[in-house]
Design an enzyme around this catalytic site. Structure first.
Site, PDB file in Angstrom:
ATOM      1  N   CYS A   2       0.823  -1.208   0.000  1.00  9.47           N
ATOM      2  CA  CYS A   2       0.000   0.000   0.000  1.00  9.47           C
ATOM      3  C   CYS A   2       0.859   1.260   0.000  1.00  9.47           C
ATOM      4  CB  CYS A   2      -0.870   0.043   1.237  1.00  9.47           C
ATOM      5  SG  CYS A   2      -1.852  -1.430   1.486  1.00  9.47           S
ATOM      6  N   ARG A  27       5.265  -0.163  -6.055  1.00  6.71           N
ATOM      7  CA  ARG A  27       5.210  -0.937  -4.809  1.00  6.71           C
ATOM      8  C   ARG A  27       4.193  -2.060  -4.892  1.00  6.71           C
ATOM      9  NH1 ARG A  27       7.255   2.087  -0.195  1.00  6.71           N
ATOM     10  NH2 ARG A  27       5.878   0.867   1.115  1.00  6.71           N
ATOM     11  N   TRP A  76      -3.162  -2.650  -1.389  1.00  4.09           N
ATOM     12  CA  TRP A  76      -2.775  -4.017  -1.706  1.00  4.09           C
ATOM     13  C   TRP A  76      -3.570  -4.875  -0.744  1.00  4.09           C
ATOM     14  CZ3 TRP A  76       0.605  -8.077   0.207  1.00  4.09           C
ATOM     15  CH2 TRP A  76       1.141  -8.894  -0.801  1.00  4.09           C
ATOM     16  N   ASN A 102      -1.785   2.198   5.866  1.00 10.09           N
ATOM     17  CA  ASN A 102      -0.931   1.061   5.509  1.00 10.09           C
ATOM     18  C   ASN A 102      -0.698   0.263   6.783  1.00 10.09           C
ATOM     19  OD1 ASN A 102      -0.699   2.244   3.034  1.00 10.09           O
ATOM     20  ND2 ASN A 102       1.471   2.812   3.247  1.00 10.09           N
ATOM     21  N   GLY A 103      -0.637  -1.051   6.671  1.00  5.40           N
ATOM     22  CA  GLY A 103      -0.411  -1.880   7.857  1.00  5.40           C
ATOM     23  C   GLY A 103      -1.625  -2.735   8.135  1.00  5.40           C
ATOM     24  N   GLU A 483      18.384 -17.751  -6.280  1.00  2.00           N
ATOM     25  CA  GLU A 483      18.087 -16.382  -6.703  1.00  2.00           C
ATOM     26  C   GLU A 483      17.660 -16.358  -8.178  1.00  2.00           C
ATOM     27  OE1 GLU A 483      17.273 -13.669  -5.759  1.00  2.00           O
ATOM     28  OE2 GLU A 483      17.817 -12.226  -7.285  1.00  2.00           O
ATOM     29  N   LYS A 487      14.014 -14.901  -9.406  1.00  2.00           N
ATOM     30  CA  LYS A 487      13.833 -13.820 -10.383  1.00  2.00           C
ATOM     31  C   LYS A 487      12.936 -14.307 -11.512  1.00  2.00           C
ATOM     32  CE  LYS A 487      15.047 -10.642  -8.870  1.00  2.00           C
ATOM     33  NZ  LYS A 487      15.907 -10.677  -7.718  1.00  2.00           N
ATOM     34  N   GLU A 490       9.275 -14.702 -10.409  1.00  2.43           N
ATOM     35  CA  GLU A 490       8.658 -13.416 -10.053  1.00  2.43           C
ATOM     36  C   GLU A 490       8.108 -12.665 -11.250  1.00  2.43           C
ATOM     37  OE1 GLU A 490      10.453 -10.870  -6.517  1.00  2.43           O
ATOM     38  OE2 GLU A 490      11.993 -11.507  -7.909  1.00  2.43           O
ATOM     39  N   HIS A 506      18.034 -37.640  -5.962  1.00  2.00           N
ATOM     40  CA  HIS A 506      17.251 -38.076  -4.796  1.00  2.00           C
ATOM     41  C   HIS A 506      15.774 -37.773  -4.982  1.00  2.00           C
ATOM     42  CE1 HIS A 506      20.867 -39.163  -2.673  1.00  2.00           C
ATOM     43  NE2 HIS A 506      21.385 -37.972  -2.936  1.00  2.00           N
ATOM     44  N   LYS A 604       6.801  -4.129  -3.695  1.00  2.00           N
ATOM     45  CA  LYS A 604       8.225  -3.813  -3.537  1.00  2.00           C
ATOM     46  C   LYS A 604       8.689  -4.004  -2.103  1.00  2.00           C
ATOM     47  CE  LYS A 604      12.332  -2.472  -4.638  1.00  2.00           C
ATOM     48  NZ  LYS A 604      13.180  -3.567  -5.142  1.00  2.00           N
TER      49      LYS A 604
END
Ligand code: F6R
Length: 609
Positions: A2, A27, A76, A102-103, A483, A487, A490, A506, A604
């Site tokens: 948010c 964000r 969000w 926000n929160g 990583e 990426k 995402e 395995h 973000k």
């Protein structure tokens, strides 16, 4: 996540707020809204909000939406789906109070039940709406006192901004666990959850601390504690070029930020290497040599990609300083009631410095008497302030959700830390010098990999067509693979899974087929032969292969697409092996036509649990 923007001053608030909200789009959000006070009737409150993009809201804004005081929000979704009703701002029943938040209000369901019992009709599914009603029913004399009274009933995290029709000359804001910055202009004041929304208007900024409330009027701002005693905060000049928040000639911020890596890498190293003694000098570490020698263990905490780079950092520290080191997902750490040891050095790693899981992990360490330093990019952020010192990453503002230059600088930050820890212990001066020489070469070597974007782009097109991929590596190469997979998933939305190459047989080998490509990390090191052996196993099962490797590695007859990166010293190789994986993910997403800077469902900085 948010975003909040507020404005009070001499200009029309709505266009300014909407423009600010577009600066926070990176964000991540699913709906947007704005409230203004003023217009023909001096104190009328008007609200417009909508699921979708800020652009949609702007297009649909009612004609009569004037006023010089206002607040705006990008949401969000946490409580309730993304729709027009749940979008912020939220208002009380009469429509006098508007709140953006926000929160998360943890006790929202209890408060909602109490309000409903008192006959208040809640219109949204959100936790935020309770704040509007609580503020509206307070009879305290000032808006600040009403907000403070409402907040005293609330458990949870917030960055919030409130306007009230009975107090048309002010915006009241408050912070607890979710960032808020106040921007000071000429006869105008702004508030935002991120510097990106302020920077085109002012560089005079004050950071609000947790537990603080502030009043913004056109002429200035005042800050208070929760009991409304003054905290006398002042604004300071931030040293940021507004151009760093523009994508310029690049089609995305991610592209721009990847290409900035050589410069960013130089910045994090600058002034911190001592070639004479083969060591690093990190002014922000809170330990002298004796305390450094007493460290028995290093524990690194971060989330997502920061956690994977933390794993690379742990390897570096263990190899160079010979201190047992490991990394753990900060989001899990505090829930397993961890043992905190006095002789362990805890390291929190975060680009934003606002990731709530990492922040709460640091607080858990402190609660149990541990010591934690930070590797943080955003100066003055919550994690940076919570830590006892640390290393700023100097990557510059990172806008794209998919982190690139900040992660490279995290790796280099760990290299500096490992060097300093190592040289206080058993790393020889010649080894120190060897590593410094290699570190100084890295920015240029990173540039050399970036120059191969077109070649990597061709490989990416092939990978983009696969529904599912493996990224495999061993030891130092495994966090690189993690990583790389992160990426890729995402921004391309393809299923990409990382495995230790040694673990393939395995279980996962069962999935290898002509439809499931593998990206293998095969550096020239003590494990090269074993890694090449695993490539044979993949190839024998018809699995398409992309191999990120070094020029001297002999891959024999294995059928694969090969990509050589320059060699560094073995300990530093992981970062050069990571760069092509950024480009691979980026070009695959570009090929698939995805919105690279706003990947679906992601934000973000993750400031809520
Ligand atoms: C991946 C990514 C995320 C972040 C994670 C931690 O590209 O950006 O996985 O690394 O959310 O964020 P910070 O570093 O801000 O704590």
């Amino acid at each position: 996540m948010c975003g909040i923007v507020g404005y009070i001053g001499t200009q029309q608030a709505a266009p300014l707020i909407l423009e600010g909200l577009t600066r926070l789009e990176h964000r991540g959000y699913d709906s947007a809204g704005v409230a203004v006070l003023g217009g023909s009737k001096e104190s009328a409150l008007r609200v417009a909000k909508k699921a979708g993009r800020v652009r949609d809201l702007t297009d649909d804004l009612p004609k009569r939406f004037s006023g010089k005081v206002g607040i705006g929000h990008t949401r969000w979704a946490t409580h309730g789906p993304a729709n027009d009703v749940n979008a912020h701002p939220h208002t009380d029943t009469k429509g006098d109070v508007a709140v953006v938040h926000n929160g998360i209000i943890d006790n929202a369901s209890t408060l909602r039940a109490q309000l409903a019992e008192d006959g208040i009709d809640l219109t949204s599914d959100t936790d935020t709406e309770v704040l509007a009603h609580l503020i509206a029913r307070s009879t305290a004399e000032t808006l600040e006192a009403r907000v403070a009274e409402a907040l005293s009933a609330v458990d949870g995290t917030y960055g919030l901004a409130v306007v009230h029709a009975d107090f048309p000359d002010r915006i009241v804001v408050a912070r607890n666990g979710s960032p808020l910055l106040i921007g000071v202009g000429e006869k105008e004041m702004l508030v935002a959850s991120d510097l990106a929304a302020l920077i085109r208007h002012t560089t005079m900024v004050a950071h609000l601390e947790d537990g603080e409330i502030a009043t913004l009027t056109a002429g200035g701002f005042t800050t208070y504690r929760a009991d409304l005693t003054s905290t006398h905060r002042t604004a300071t000049e931030v040293d940021v070029d507004p151009a760093t928040y523009e994508a310029g000639e690049h089609e995305s911020f991610m592209h721009k930020e990847m290409l900035e890596q050589p410069d960013a890498a130089e910045r994090v190293l600058r002034g911190r290497l001592d070639e004479r003694f083969g060591t690093a000098h990190l002014g922000g570490l809170p330990m002298d040599a004796r305390e450094t020698r007493a460290i028995k263990r290093v524990k690194i905490l971060g989330c997502g990609s920061a956690y994977y780079v933390g794993q690379m950092g742990a390897s570096l520290i263990e190899e160079l300083a010979r201190i047992p080191a490991d990394a753990e997902a900060a989001s899990e750490f505090r829930y397993r009631n961890p043992v905190i040891e006095p002789d362990t050095l805890y390291v929190a790693v975060s680009q934003s410095g606002e990731t709530i899981d990492t922040l709460l992990a640091v607080q858990e360490i402190h609660r149990k008497g541990g010591r934690c330093i930070g590797l943080v990019n955003v100066v003055g952020s919550a994690i940076a302030r919570e830590c006892e010192g640390g290393i700023y990453l100097h990557a510059g503002p990172e806008v794209a959700v998919a982190s690139t230059k900040a992660l490279t600088n995290m790796f280099l930050g760990f290299a500096l830390l490992a060097l300093q820890l190592g040289r206080v212990r058993d790393l020889s001066i010649s080894d120190g010098k060897r590593l410094i020489a290699a570190l100084l070469e890295l920015p240029e070597q990173i540039g050399q990999v970036l120059e191969r974007e077109e070649e990597i782009g061709e490989i990416a097109q092939v990978l983009a067509d696969a529904e599912s991929l493996f990224f495999v590596g061993r030891v130092r190469g495994f966090p690189v693979a993690r990583e790389g997979a992160q990426k890729f998933k995402e921004i391309s939305y393809r299923h990409a899974e990382a495995y230790q190459t040694s673990e393939l047989k395995h279980g996962p080998l069962a999935l290898i087929s002509g439809d499931v490509p593998s990206v293998a990390i095969v550096p020239q090191d003590e494990l090269t032969d074993r890694n090449v052996g695993a490539l044979h196993e993949i190839a024998a099962r018809g699995g398409p292969l992309v191999v990120i490797t070094h020029p001297d590695v002999d891959l024999g007859e294995i059928e694969c697409r090969r990509l050589d990166v320059p060699r560094s010293e073995r300990e530093l190789d992981p970062i050069l092996l990571t760069i092509p994986l950024q480009l691979l993910a980026y070009r695959a997403a570009l090929h698939l036509g995805h919105d690279i800077d706003k990947p679906r469902n992601l934000a973000k900085s993750v400031t809520v649990e």
